[in-house]
Every structure is written in C-alpha cells, then in structure tokens.
Design an enzyme around this catalytic site. Sequence first.
Site, short mmCIF file in Angstrom:
data_model
loop_
_atom_site.label_atom_id
_atom_site.label_comp_id
_atom_site.label_asym_id
_atom_site.label_seq_id
_atom_site.Cartn_x
_atom_site.Cartn_y
_atom_site.Cartn_z
N ALA A 59 0.85 -1.19 0.00
CA ALA A 59 0.00 0.00 0.00
C ALA A 59 0.89 1.24 0.00
CB ALA A 59 -0.93 0.00 1.22
N THR B 290 10.84 2.75 1.08
CA THR B 290 9.58 3.14 0.46
C THR B 290 8.84 1.97 -0.19
OG1 THR B 290 10.84 3.79 -1.50
CG2 THR B 290 10.28 5.52 0.07
N LYS C 207 10.38 -0.66 -2.47
CA LYS C 207 10.85 -1.17 -3.77
C LYS C 207 11.00 -2.69 -3.72
CE LYS C 207 14.45 1.46 -3.60
NZ LYS C 207 14.11 2.21 -2.38
N THR C 208 11.73 -3.18 -2.73
CA THR C 208 11.92 -4.63 -2.63
C THR C 208 10.62 -5.33 -2.26
OG1 THR C 208 14.20 -4.22 -1.91
CG2 THR C 208 13.32 -6.42 -1.53
N GLU D 270 14.91 24.14 25.32
CA GLU D 270 13.71 23.60 24.68
C GLU D 270 12.54 24.58 24.75
OE1 GLU D 270 13.70 21.00 22.90
OE2 GLU D 270 15.73 20.38 23.42
#
Length: 797
Positions: free
Chosen positions: A311, A352, A354-355, A575
């Site tokens: 997805a 992302t 690809k594999t 901070e």
Amino acid sequence: MAHRCLRLWGRGGCWPRGLQQLLVPGGVGPGEQPCLRTLYRFVTTQARASRNSLLTDIIAAYQRFCSRPPKGFEKYFPNGKNGKKASEPKEVMGEKKESKPAATTRSSGGGGGGGGKRGGKKDDSHWWSRFQKGDIPWDDKDFRMFFLWTALFWGGVMFYLLLKRSGREITWKDFVNNYLSKGVVDRLEVVNKRFVRVTFTPGKTPVDGQYVWFNIGSVDTFERNLETLQQELGIEGENRVPVVYIAESDGSFLLSMLPTVLIIAFLLYTIRRGPAGIGRTGRGMGGLFSVGETTAKVLKDEIDVKFKDVAGCEEAKLEIMEFVNFLKNPKQYQDLGAKIPKGAILTGPPGTGKTLLAKATAGEANVPFITVSGSEFLEMFVGVGPARVRDLFALARKNAPCILFIDEIDAVGRKRGRGNFGGQSEQENTLNQLLVEMDGFNTTTNVVILAGTNRPDILDPALLRPGRFDRQIFIGPPDIKGRASIFKVHLRPLKLDSTLEKDKLARKLASLTPGFSGADVANVCNEAALIAARHLSDSINQKHFEQAIERVIGGLEKKTQVLQPEEKKTVAYHEAGHAVAGWYLEHADPLLKVSIIPRGKGLGYAQYLPKEQYLYTKEQLLDRMCMTLGGRVSEEIFFGRITTGAQDDLRKVTQSAYAQIVQFGMNEKVGQISFDLPRQGDMVLEKPYSEATARLIDDEVRILINDAYKRTVALLTEKKADVEKVALLLLEKEVLDKNDMVELLGPRPFAEKSTYEEFVEGTGSLDEDTSLPEGLKDWNKEREKEKEEPPGEKVAN
C-alpha cells in the site's frame, strides 16, 4: 586300470600326454586299450574345446581393443561413424527401435563398436569427466555417507589401538632374573626388530595374564647377549630358548595415513562447499570450479507477499501489475501490436517499498521469479562478473517466461570512466556484459527485468535508455492517505484494544507521522506491540502507538541518565526557546510535545507536526530557521552564555541557508542560479563556481543566518516571560504536550491543521484511490481459472 587313472589325475593338465604313453605298444594290456582310446578321444576333444574357447576370448579382447579410436583421434570418429564391428551379427543392424537402448548399453559397457560414446565424444557420465567440468559425481547424501563410514572406520581403528592389550614392559635385568633363570620362558618373539615378546611355558603364565616385553637396541646385540647369557646359565642344546622373528602391524601405518586422509577430506569439502558454492544445490559442485556460475535464486510459489499487502504506492503497483498481466495474458496486448517492455527500474529513498513490491510480484506472478543482488556479480577473481551475467541470463532464458529482479543494481551499474585511474575495471566489464545481454545481439525473449536502487543519479545512461529499462518508476515517501493505507495493512495482525477502530486509528496515526516511509510505519506498529508486551498489556492501545512514534522519531528514552541541576535547567530553557519561537512564528511547524528527558543523542526532545507540502516560500524557510535558533537565543538571553547543545541546530540552519542561496536562487547578489550541493560522503575535487563566487556565497550565508538570529533575539526578548513559564513547568513535569502549551500561552495566533480530515480536505476523498483500469480489473482471472480446472484438463491444455 583304476590306479593308473588316479595317477594320471594327479598329473593335472598332463592327461593327453599320459594317455599317449599308455597307448604305445607294451604300455597296457590288450583288453585295456579300447577303453583308453575312448578316454583319450574324450580328453583331447575337451582340451581342444578349451583351447578354442581361450583363443575366442583373446580374439574378442583384441577386437574390442582395435575398435576404439586411437588416443587424440576421437574427433574423427564422432558418434560411431567409424562403422560397426565386423564380428557383430547382422541381426543387430535390423533390430527394432525398442531394442536400441539395450544394444547401446551393451556396446558401451563392453567397449566395442563405434555405436556407443566410446567411439566418439567421451561419456559425460564418467566421474572424471564430471569432475573436470566442476561437478563432483556424488551428491550431498553420498558425501555424508562417505564421511560417516570414514569416521566410523578411523574411530574403530583408534578404539582397537586404545583397547589393544599392550602387555607389561620389563627391563633386560628383570627378564634375566625373573624369567630366563627360572626356566619359565618357552620362546622369544622378536617383533618388527624393535622389541621382544616373551612367551611363557604352558602352566607358568604370570598371574595378571599379560605378556611381557622389552626393547632391544639391535638384533645382533640381542642375539649375542642372549647366547652369552644362556652359556653362563648352563642352558645347552635343545633346552635353549628359541628365537622367532615376526612382523606385526601395530597401527602405526594407519596412524601415519590419518593426516593424509584428513587433508584429502578437507580439500574435497572445500571444493564442494567453497565460498562461491555455499547454499548452491543442483547447479554444479560450487567452490572454485563454479565461481563463474550465477548465485541467483529461482522462486516458484515460495513468497507469501501479495499485492494486497503493498500500500501507499498505488501508481507503481499498477505499473508492475501490468508486467504480470502481460506475462499471464499476452494476447490482450499482442492483438494491438504492443510489445512487452524489456524492464523497469524502481527508484526512491530507502524504505519506500521497492523490494516489497518485487516480493509481491514474485508472490502474484504465475511465472518463475529469479532474484539476485547487484553485489553478487563482483568477486575477487577477474572475469567472474561477466561470466555470472551470462549464466544469469542463460538461466532466465531457460525459465522463460519469467521475471528477473536485480536488487541494488547501482553496485554493478555505476557510470563508466570514473575512478579507474587508467586501469581496466572489472565493474565496467560486468556492466558491458549486462548491457549486451539486456539489449544486444543476444536479446532475451519473454524475460522481464526489474531492478531497484536508491541512487539512480550514479547509474550509467546506457543502462537507463529505452530498450533496456523502458520504465523508470519512482517510489517516494507516501502521503497522508498512503500512510493510512499502510497502517491498515500493518494493523491487521495486531491485537488492538476493543475501544479502537482500525480505520480511525490508522487515519490518526497517519496524521501524526508526516514524512514517514513504509518501513517507518511498519516499525511503529511493531514497536507498539513490543511496548504493550513490555507492560504485560492484554491489547495494544493508543498510548502505546504514541510512545512508539516518539521512540522512532527521537530514539530511546534515557530516564537513567542523570543530569546536573544546572545542565537540566539549561536544557529546559533551550527547549522552551524552541517551543515559544515556533508558537509565535506563522510558518513554523505546530508543536505536539516537548520534553527534557534525554532521547537518543540529544538531551532534550521536541515533537512537531510539519505540514506536508512540496513548495516552500522564502518566508517559510526563514521562520523555520528562526525556530531552530530559538534554543541558542534562549540560552544567551537567560544565562548570558552559550553551550555546545546547539550544534545540531546550527548545522540545520547552515544547510538551509546554503540551500536557499546555492540551490534555490533566493539571494539577490548571487542571482538566479543553482548549483548542486555535494552529498554526504561524496568526494569533491573542485567546485562548479569560481573562488569569487564561493566567497560571495559564504558572505551571503553568514548575513542570512545573522539576520535570522537577530530576528529570533527580538522575538524571544519580547516573549521572555512566556519562555520562563514554559521552562519552569518543564523542570517540574519534564514533559509538556500541546494542551499544556495552550494553558500557559493561550491559543496559537495562527490557524493550523491537526486532524486527518483537515489534512485531506480538498483532495477528493478520505482514502487512497485503489481502483484499477479496465484492462487490469481481471489481471488475476487466468490464474483463478487454472486453479478451478481439474488436473487432467490442465495437462491437456
């Protein structure tokens, strides 16, 4: 008559000659001659038949020897064209086809004729021929049995040598005083001319039952000493102790062969299971002999990943589904004259999908899927890369139609002419062979090539041209709709709290994780499950997911790291400066949470909700720089000094300033020009601009950062009371969320988006569009039909 025949029988093979002597006149009586003549004829007939049989065997062996071609001339007699044997019956020439295998087996087994392989090419099944070709004729089972029997044999030898009764060693003096002088020695056995074993007279064996022995220096010295001793003891004649010389095997020969056997076994194991042959079954023996063979794996119905598990990249998935549909239903495209694209290269940042998309292709395609990594082509041996490329495409053609996936192709597909320093590069040779195999004279048919890489910018242009990789598919980080779809996929196997709805939870988590890749989303879901298990929870709730997001963004929370009170106060004001500056800057990212609990490498942590956008104005980038400098400015305002805690902030500000001036052309003095900034780790030999331009860029960057710093100082000086309130509450609670900030500072003076619905407003729909084109709606229909067909019909088709 009987005793004469018996005498003749004892002469063995001299029967005929003996009968001839008996048949001469006077040899036997007249009544015995007819019987002897009959016996003579019988014996001579048998002897003649025996001689004929021996002569027949010799002639047959000679014919078999002559039927073989001379060594070195085998190529002149290919496949038995040198004719049939002269002695072969004519019926063989007229045999039916069904009897040919048997005749061939007989001729090859007996070595005769030219009809078998002995008259021509050497038999490929011969073990030495297979060994020379790099194929050990024993499989793994035979190897295991060989090593098992070898280990059992040598184990038995060692066991025998260890348990063998070694006797009791004595000295020469003990032998003389305790045994020889008392007359209990029956004989002496000189074993291997090294030691003497004493054999006792029956009934006078020692109590322990062991034999005794003693070493000797030399046999001559032992004999002289024994003779002298027996003379002194008065042992004469037959009473003297006999000496027997024997040779025995004590296992030393076998033990001396053990190192040789171990070396041979090690060499066989190394050849069969060498570095290039590990895990390679069924294609040669591996090791040095098959170093040129490809290491690719052929997958058939071994991958569980499907397209429904992918997805967030619907456009790329449609492109890949079209490849699979072409291989399954080629007529749909061939009727229109279309040709299948040779290949597609998947590019994009890490994580992302690809594999994962390639795995889904392997799981859905009803054709063989061959996978290999780009780094597997290159080895320490010259010529291995091109050989493996040739072997890979030969394997692909053998399994066509199929899909070939080369992961991390940048390892072998880098641009040529770089970094060789005049030498010939093995990587370039491998790339050239890859280019030829993909689109050269030896082109493949019905083989789709997919490749994946994170660095398409370094690939050779010849590799990316149409005809090799016809399509370049970019898979970028998913947007908010894509992240929601990815969360839905990864939330399926999780045991969620009963109050949570998966769709709503996926949308909320998607809005909290801007910029996350698919791998980050999967990591968040897994971390949430681990956190729930750590607290022994029965299910996973929303708090666990929020902690998982913080864990992925900021790193591990270090509650045990002790800060000194002064350091803790400095971190709190640092901070607070970030939080207040971002609160009052219009284009700064909305604050979600701020904490002074150390996480990862930082001593403090602030979580923002950046807006997903693809275009940034100069004002937006300037506000981001001011928010980043808020910590350093707060330290200077409240303590009058600065610390090293702002190192990461200054690095980000410097990168942003250089990008605005060098890449985006946002400076009037430098002008509307753009130069590529070097990537981290790249070697920069020279800059693409002059020294004067470089000096101007440095000056403008310094001016831009100083302006942002002055603006931040003015803002925090005005909001000094708000910074102090936030810092004091941080010292008290250590963690503040957005509600605490609203309670302290009031509502943020600028409109902001915080929910999923607000982020996707105006984009058409709430969810990702997963609809398929008309031509791909039934892309898997052919496979379903095959599953429904009975086995008999499937074979018939």
